[in-house]
Design a protein around this motif. Structure first.
Motif, PDB file in Angstrom:
ATOM      1  N   ARG A  76       0.836  -1.208   0.000  1.00 64.05           N
ATOM      2  CA  ARG A  76       0.000   0.000   0.000  1.00 64.05           C
ATOM      3  C   ARG A  76       0.872   1.260   0.000  1.00 64.05           C
ATOM      4  NH1 ARG A  76      -5.393   2.091  -0.005  1.00 64.05           N
ATOM      5  NH2 ARG A  76      -5.131   4.155   0.853  1.00 64.05           N
ATOM      6  N   PHE A  77       1.901   1.278   0.863  1.00 64.56           N
ATOM      7  CA  PHE A  77       2.786   2.426   0.976  1.00 64.56           C
ATOM      8  C   PHE A  77       3.502   2.679  -0.345  1.00 64.56           C
ATOM      9  CE2 PHE A  77       7.069   4.067   1.690  1.00 64.56           C
ATOM     10  CZ  PHE A  77       6.780   5.257   2.338  1.00 64.56           C
ATOM     11  N   MET A  78       4.035   1.632  -0.951  1.00 64.09           N
ATOM     12  CA  MET A  78       4.769   1.791  -2.211  1.00 64.09           C
ATOM     13  C   MET A  78       3.839   2.248  -3.333  1.00 64.09           C
ATOM     14  SD  MET A  78       7.887   1.463  -1.571  1.00 64.09           S
ATOM     15  CE  MET A  78       8.476   1.526  -3.238  1.00 64.09           C
ATOM     16  N   SER A  79       2.655   1.678  -3.393  1.00 67.10           N
ATOM     17  CA  SER A  79       1.703   2.086  -4.432  1.00 67.10           C
ATOM     18  C   SER A  79       1.367   3.564  -4.309  1.00 67.10           C
ATOM     19  CB  SER A  79       0.423   1.260  -4.337  1.00 67.10           C
ATOM     20  OG  SER A  79       0.683  -0.084  -4.623  1.00 67.10           O
ATOM     21  N   THR A  80       1.141   4.016  -3.084  1.00 67.76           N
ATOM     22  CA  THR A  80       0.812   5.427  -2.842  1.00 67.76           C
ATOM     23  C   THR A  80       1.989   6.325  -3.195  1.00 67.76           C
ATOM     24  OG1 THR A  80      -0.736   4.817  -1.102  1.00 67.76           O
ATOM     25  CG2 THR A  80       0.039   7.088  -1.093  1.00 67.76           C
ATOM     26  N   ALA A  81       3.198   5.935  -2.784  1.00 67.16           N
ATOM     27  CA  ALA A  81       4.391   6.738  -3.073  1.00 67.16           C
ATOM     28  C   ALA A  81       4.640   6.820  -4.579  1.00 67.16           C
ATOM     29  CB  ALA A  81       5.617   6.149  -2.368  1.00 67.16           C
ATOM     30  N   ILE A  82       4.501   5.709  -5.275  1.00 65.39           N
ATOM     31  CA  ILE A  82       4.719   5.693  -6.727  1.00 65.39           C
ATOM     32  C   ILE A  82       3.672   6.558  -7.423  1.00 65.39           C
ATOM     33  CG2 ILE A  82       4.670   4.209  -8.788  1.00 65.39           C
ATOM     34  CD1 ILE A  82       5.993   2.043  -6.918  1.00 65.39           C
ATOM     35  N   GLU A  83       2.441   6.472  -6.963  1.00 58.97           N
ATOM     36  CA  GLU A  83       1.369   7.284  -7.536  1.00 58.97           C
ATOM     37  C   GLU A  83       1.606   8.778  -7.282  1.00 58.97           C
ATOM     38  OE1 GLU A  83      -3.333   7.890  -6.628  1.00 58.97           O
ATOM     39  OE2 GLU A  83      -2.575   5.839  -6.642  1.00 58.97           O
ATOM     40  N   ASN A  84       1.946   9.122  -6.029  1.00 58.12           N
ATOM     41  CA  ASN A  84       2.070  10.531  -5.646  1.00 58.12           C
ATOM     42  C   ASN A  84       3.357  11.205  -6.114  1.00 58.12           C
ATOM     43  OD1 ASN A  84      -0.405  10.444  -4.367  1.00 58.12           O
ATOM     44  ND2 ASN A  84       0.463  10.069  -2.358  1.00 58.12           N
ATOM     45  N   TYR A  85       4.450  10.472  -6.182  1.00 55.07           N
ATOM     46  CA  TYR A  85       5.747  11.090  -6.464  1.00 55.07           C
ATOM     47  C   TYR A  85       6.334  10.741  -7.828  1.00 55.07           C
ATOM     48  CZ  TYR A  85       5.629  12.230  -1.526  1.00 55.07           C
ATOM     49  OH  TYR A  85       5.259  12.709  -0.303  1.00 55.07           O
ATOM     50  N   PHE A  86       5.823   9.697  -8.469  1.00 59.13           N
ATOM     51  CA  PHE A  86       6.422   9.248  -9.724  1.00 59.13           C
ATOM     52  C   PHE A  86       5.403   9.086 -10.847  1.00 59.13           C
ATOM     53  CE2 PHE A  86       9.147   7.765  -6.257  1.00 59.13           C
ATOM     54  CZ  PHE A  86      10.358   8.317  -6.641  1.00 59.13           C
ATOM     55  N   ASN A  87       4.271   9.781 -10.747  1.00 59.86           N
ATOM     56  CA  ASN A  87       3.225   9.743 -11.779  1.00 59.86           C
ATOM     57  C   ASN A  87       2.815   8.321 -12.137  1.00 59.86           C
ATOM     58  OD1 ASN A  87       3.132  12.563 -11.988  1.00 59.86           O
ATOM     59  ND2 ASN A  87       4.868  12.566 -13.405  1.00 59.86           N
ATOM     60  N   ASN A  88       2.775   7.473 -11.121  1.00 59.17           N
ATOM     61  CA  ASN A  88       2.361   6.078 -11.298  1.00 59.17           C
ATOM     62  C   ASN A  88       3.242   5.318 -12.286  1.00 59.17           C
ATOM     63  OD1 ASN A  88       0.641   4.411  -9.950  1.00 59.17           O
ATOM     64  ND2 ASN A  88      -1.019   4.578 -11.417  1.00 59.17           N
ATOM     65  N   SER A  89       4.508   5.714 -12.388  1.00 62.72           N
ATOM     66  CA  SER A  89       5.433   5.099 -13.342  1.00 62.72           C
ATOM     67  C   SER A  89       6.588   4.416 -12.610  1.00 62.72           C
ATOM     68  CB  SER A  89       5.990   6.172 -14.283  1.00 62.72           C
ATOM     69  OG  SER A  89       7.088   5.676 -15.010  1.00 62.72           O
ATOM     70  N   TYR A  90       6.677   3.117 -12.805  1.00 65.26           N
ATOM     71  CA  TYR A  90       7.784   2.374 -12.200  1.00 65.26           C
ATOM     72  C   TYR A  90       9.099   2.724 -12.892  1.00 65.26           C
ATOM     73  CZ  TYR A  90       4.351  -0.087  -9.498  1.00 65.26           C
ATOM     74  OH  TYR A  90       3.345  -0.372  -8.605  1.00 65.26           O
ATOM     75  N   LYS A  91       9.032   3.077 -14.151  1.00 62.56           N
ATOM     76  CA  LYS A  91      10.220   3.538 -14.878  1.00 62.56           C
ATOM     77  C   LYS A  91      10.780   4.795 -14.210  1.00 62.56           C
ATOM     78  CE  LYS A  91      11.662   5.601 -19.193  1.00 62.56           C
ATOM     79  NZ  LYS A  91      11.161   6.400 -20.273  1.00 62.56           N
ATOM     80  N   ASN A  92       9.895   5.714 -13.811  1.00 60.98           N
ATOM     81  CA  ASN A  92      10.336   6.928 -13.126  1.00 60.98           C
ATOM     82  C   ASN A  92      10.982   6.607 -11.776  1.00 60.98           C
ATOM     83  OD1 ASN A  92       9.377   8.470 -15.234  1.00 60.98           O
ATOM     84  ND2 ASN A  92       7.533   9.142 -14.175  1.00 60.98           N
ATOM     85  N   VAL A  93      10.483   5.581 -11.101  1.00 57.12           N
ATOM     86  CA  VAL A  93      11.065   5.167  -9.820  1.00 57.12           C
ATOM     87  C   VAL A  93      12.499   4.701 -10.033  1.00 57.12           C
ATOM     88  CG1 VAL A  93      10.939   3.511  -7.913  1.00 57.12           C
ATOM     89  CG2 VAL A  93       8.842   4.503  -8.842  1.00 57.12           C
TER      90      VAL A  93
END
Length: 131
Positions: A76-93
């Motif tokens: 849940r934490f990772m999904s929220t962080a990726i959504e909020n800080y990386f535009n829901n992009s794992y590539k951006n992470v």
């Protein structure tokens, strides 16, 4: 799943580690900036109200245990962080960690190998379903 404060999250990590704990057990695990016993007790009761822990009562004392797994919280934490800080992009992470030099080329190769293995397993299961 309600969001946890930093202190609540710190306490949850201790409860996950101990699996079952009295307030005094949690207190013993806190090395820096130890709160007052009553403050810690209040934090743990807040975790109970938020649905993260439950307890077994022994008279006036409570033996706490997690009811939300560390894995479920991490997901849940990772999904929220990726959504909020990386535009829901794992590539951006991954790009973020590469730019910050927090991930090595060898680690990236390991990640690619994991992805390729998962993709190959997925294709194998698709083939067996069509047979």
């Amino acid at each position: 799943m309600q969001k946890l404060t930093n202190k609540e999250e710190e306490i949850m990590h201790i409860i996950w580690k101990l699996e079952k704990a009295f307030v005094k057990d949690v207190m013993a695990e806190i090395k820096d900036d130890q709160p007052h016993y009553n403050t810690l007790s209040t934090i743990i009761r807040n975790l109970e109200e938020k649905g993260y822990v439950s307890y077994q009562a022994y008279g006036k004392t409570h033996h706490y245990y997690p009811i939300v797994s560390k894995e479920a919280y991490k997901k849940r934490f990772m999904s929220t962080a990726i959504e909020n800080y990386f535009n829901n992009s794992y590539k951006n992470v991954v790009s973020f960690f590469a730019k910050e030099e927090k991930i090595s080329v060898d680690e990236l190769k390991e990640i690619i190998a994991l992805i390729e293995t998962k993709n190959a397993q997925g294709k194998d299961s698709e083939k067996s379903e069509t047979l």
